[in-house]
Design an enzyme around this catalytic site. Sequence first.
Site, PDB file in Angstrom:
ATOM      1  N   SER A 184      19.621   7.521   0.703  1.00 56.14           N
ATOM      2  CA  SER A 184      18.601   8.421   0.245  1.00 56.14           C
ATOM      3  C   SER A 184      19.028   9.986   1.161  1.00 56.14           C
ATOM      4  O   SER A 184      20.140  10.287   0.996  1.00 56.14           O
ATOM      5  CB  SER A 184      17.057   8.101   0.889  1.00 56.14           C
ATOM      6  N   ASP A 188      25.573  10.596  -9.109  1.00 56.51           N
ATOM      7  CA  ASP A 188      24.814  12.023  -8.719  1.00 56.51           C
ATOM      8  C   ASP A 188      25.892  13.057  -8.894  1.00 56.51           C
ATOM      9  O   ASP A 188      27.056  13.187  -8.423  1.00 56.51           O
ATOM     10  CB  ASP A 188      24.321  12.053  -7.395  1.00 56.51           C
ATOM     11  N   ASN A 207      25.897   5.707  -6.371  1.00 58.45           N
ATOM     12  CA  ASN A 207      25.119   4.556  -5.687  1.00 58.45           C
ATOM     13  C   ASN A 207      25.365   3.291  -6.654  1.00 58.45           C
ATOM     14  O   ASN A 207      24.962   3.133  -7.708  1.00 58.45           O
ATOM     15  CB  ASN A 207      23.644   5.074  -5.950  1.00 58.45           C
ATOM     16  N   TYR A 248      12.601  12.980  -3.102  1.00 58.43           N
ATOM     17  CA  TYR A 248      12.355  11.724  -3.216  1.00 58.43           C
ATOM     18  C   TYR A 248      10.767  11.481  -3.270  1.00 58.43           C
ATOM     19  O   TYR A 248      10.088  10.354  -3.177  1.00 58.43           O
ATOM     20  CB  TYR A 248      12.776  10.657  -2.224  1.00 58.43           C
ATOM     21  N   GLY A 292      18.080   2.777  -6.666  1.00 56.20           N
ATOM     22  CA  GLY A 292      16.603   2.237  -6.541  1.00 56.20           C
ATOM     23  C   GLY A 292      15.881   1.819  -7.742  1.00 56.20           C
ATOM     24  O   GLY A 292      16.239   2.427  -8.886  1.00 56.20           O
ATOM     25  N   ARG A 300      24.697   4.488 -10.404  1.00 61.76           N
ATOM     26  CA  ARG A 300      24.113   5.924 -10.760  1.00 61.76           C
ATOM     27  C   ARG A 300      25.047   7.078 -10.025  1.00 61.76           C
ATOM     28  O   ARG A 300      25.159   6.825  -8.840  1.00 61.76           O
ATOM     29  CB  ARG A 300      22.642   5.990 -10.230  1.00 61.76           C
ATOM     30  N   GLU A 343      16.927   1.597   4.677  1.00 59.46           N
ATOM     31  CA  GLU A 343      16.177   1.857   3.692  1.00 59.46           C
ATOM     32  C   GLU A 343      15.354   0.542   3.231  1.00 59.46           C
ATOM     33  O   GLU A 343      15.086   0.321   2.002  1.00 59.46           O
ATOM     34  CB  GLU A 343      17.331   2.133   2.621  1.00 59.46           C
ATOM     35  N   GLU A 390      28.338  11.681  -5.446  1.00 59.75           N
ATOM     36  CA  GLU A 390      28.651  10.430  -4.930  1.00 59.75           C
ATOM     37  C   GLU A 390      28.157   9.189  -6.151  1.00 59.75           C
ATOM     38  O   GLU A 390      27.339   9.680  -7.102  1.00 59.75           O
ATOM     39  CB  GLU A 390      27.810  10.196  -3.597  1.00 59.75           C
TER      40      GLU A 390
END
Lengths: 469, 311
Positions: free
Chosen positions: B149, B257, B271, B216, B275, B255, B13, B269
């Site tokens: 991602s 999800d 993060n 994305y 991003g 973050r 990434e 999950e």
Amino acid sequence: MTEVPQPPHKRRAHTSTRDLERYAGLFAERTTVMRSSAMRDLMAVTARPEVISLAGGLPDTSTFPPQSFAAQMTKIAQESAAAALQYGPTEGFDETKDCIVEVMAAEGMLPDPDDICITTGGQQAIDLVTKTLVDPGDVVICEAPTYPGAVPVFCSYQADVRQIEIDDDGMRIDLLEELLEELRAEGRRPKFVYTVPTFQNPAGVTLSLERRARLVELARLHELLVVEDNPYGMLRYGGEALPPLYQLDGGDFVIYLGTFSKILSPGIRLGWAVAPPPVLEKIVLGKGAADLCTSTLTQFFVRQYFAEGGWRRYVEDLVELYKGRRDTMLEALTEHFPAAATWTEPAGGLFIWATLPDYIDTGDLLAKALRSDVAFVPGTAAYVDERGKNSMRLNFSGVTDAEIREGIKRIGRVIKEQVDLYETLAPSQGSAADALAGSPKSEPGTPGREAEDVPVDSVVVPFRQTGRQ
Amino acid sequence: MKVAVLKGGRSLERGVSLRSGARVEDALDRLGHEVVPIDAGADLVKRLRAERPDVAFVAMHGAGGEDGTVQELLELLGIPFTGPGAAACARSIDKVLAKAAMRAAAIPTPDSFAFTQTAFRDLGAADALGDLEGTLGFPLVVKPSRGGSSLGVKFAGAPSEVPGALVAAFSYDDRVMLERFVSGRELAVSVLGSEPLPIVEAIPAEGDPYDFEARYEIGRTHFVCPADLSPTERAAVTDAALATCQALGCEGFARVDLILAADGPWVLEANAIPGLTDTSLLPQAAEAAGMSFENLVEQILHLAMAPSGVS
């Protein structure tokens, strides 16, 4: 790692969500087909210096003698600085067109210089031809797989792209005929057939003489244009040259695209289009709108370079070099790729197209390969649809023999891991027979095929049958 | 303040990270900080020692930057840094570890099984794949255990699609997770310190709901923030997200999800380093809370300098 120096006091305002929505509301319809993706981000990793990249399509520019480059540029500076730094005619300088005529004559073509428009690389020629001929929804036909760089061009003009399967002898003209009939029944007329008939990018195959003749015949019959893109014709490593479509047709229904990128340098961004006068006129108008003219400076450079008369010698040197690298790659493939893999054996050009068992997605494989610091182009880049998932394009011109050997060894290792894993997961499905399903090949397992019908330019052979032609 | 922005690195990434980093550098510059951009490579420690930043802003995603590696180094060097600590990062990036922590904390998360390559190679785990039909059911989602991602995430609609999906996922990690597919609204809750930001909903604009890549991209996915939720739904989703951060030990920011199904939220999950690009969800959520990107960056820095406000 060295940092790129940052401009002082960078003060770009930030894009807020509201801005994004606002911009999105302004985007043209055609941008919806211009896609970025996680996979594209992955390609960013291939640029790391430790990565052996077989992903590029790069000629080896290190072979061009710097002294010669310096001498020519000095001469231009001394003798014609003002003109070389000025705008030029949109269609290009006559003197540079003479060089183009010389290159085309070397492949048996005799174009009228007035039919030539010099472009900013061959890529712009593809763009201008499409811009001239294609309205949204118009059908454009090309090979499956096709040149990955043409896909975004066709998509950005919202063409309805139809891809025709290829085999060892290039585009399947019988399938093209079927498609043309189908389209005629629907009352649709395709605008053009785009093809790289010689040492195709990405597959490396060459359209046979018989099919060339038939393609030109079909173009006349259906009054449709064929766009012949020929960047690699002079990079031949064996066999007899076949006549370009332009030569067979005489230039009535064939638009010819050429470039100096592979025989001199891609950095000078010089290509050209040869088209029938009415089409050329529109191309030139389109070019004027796009960039007024192609770099004057590099057109002067080509003139100067050709005036010295050594260009053919340089191409011969490149052929010698690339031929060795192709052989190295073919040997490495035989040694390191598993039995279930097949690949083309090109007689010229820059690429080998390898096809793996259909359960392997080369996009995911690339992620795994990057962990071993090696890269290639996943096959999907050469299709507008989902095809090509289990294929890959390998470049041998821009890397050294040692890098080719090491790179192929590493890719072979990661493929083998995936094949082994799949066979563990689905023992009944992972057999070699199943694994032979793939794209550009015709019955690779048929015994005796090589003996009875060896195509001049390319043959796809399974492992263990691979040998010199 | 002298702020080192760590970005890039060798992760897959890298591209996203470079964009996050550039945007953060720009904001820090506007805030009047002295910015030291560092593309994390073999000379990272040397550079940090030479530059002696007051704080490091970690804008790296994926392996190396989001898995606790860089955080561990920064802890060793005694440099304060943004985002969760090494242990929380290591837990969050590994979906299998994260799920275990979530289950232990009674947070609703879809059922799953995890396998290593060894399990298939040496223990004949393939023979157990037939049982998936009766347990997780189809379709199911196959994911690399560690990875960001959409890379390597595949749907398997039928048992025959499982081997191929596994081979793909194993390209990214040596351990993969097969997860029950939960259908519902896709939500993301960003947490700053211990405060939840407005919830973002991702609505696919077109076509295939199983196309992870579309999520994305601007134009292919429409983001709504704040998401249109009832107070009860909002509370349930927020509670699940905060509980997840707590279970994983994510401080600073993160973050989470989730899928909001008919029977309530399911956490997929967390993060640890979400991003921060122009199209990322955390900045969108901050903006909906009336916070500019500069404010957000300043807040994140502030949390890094004065940690442990969160339990």
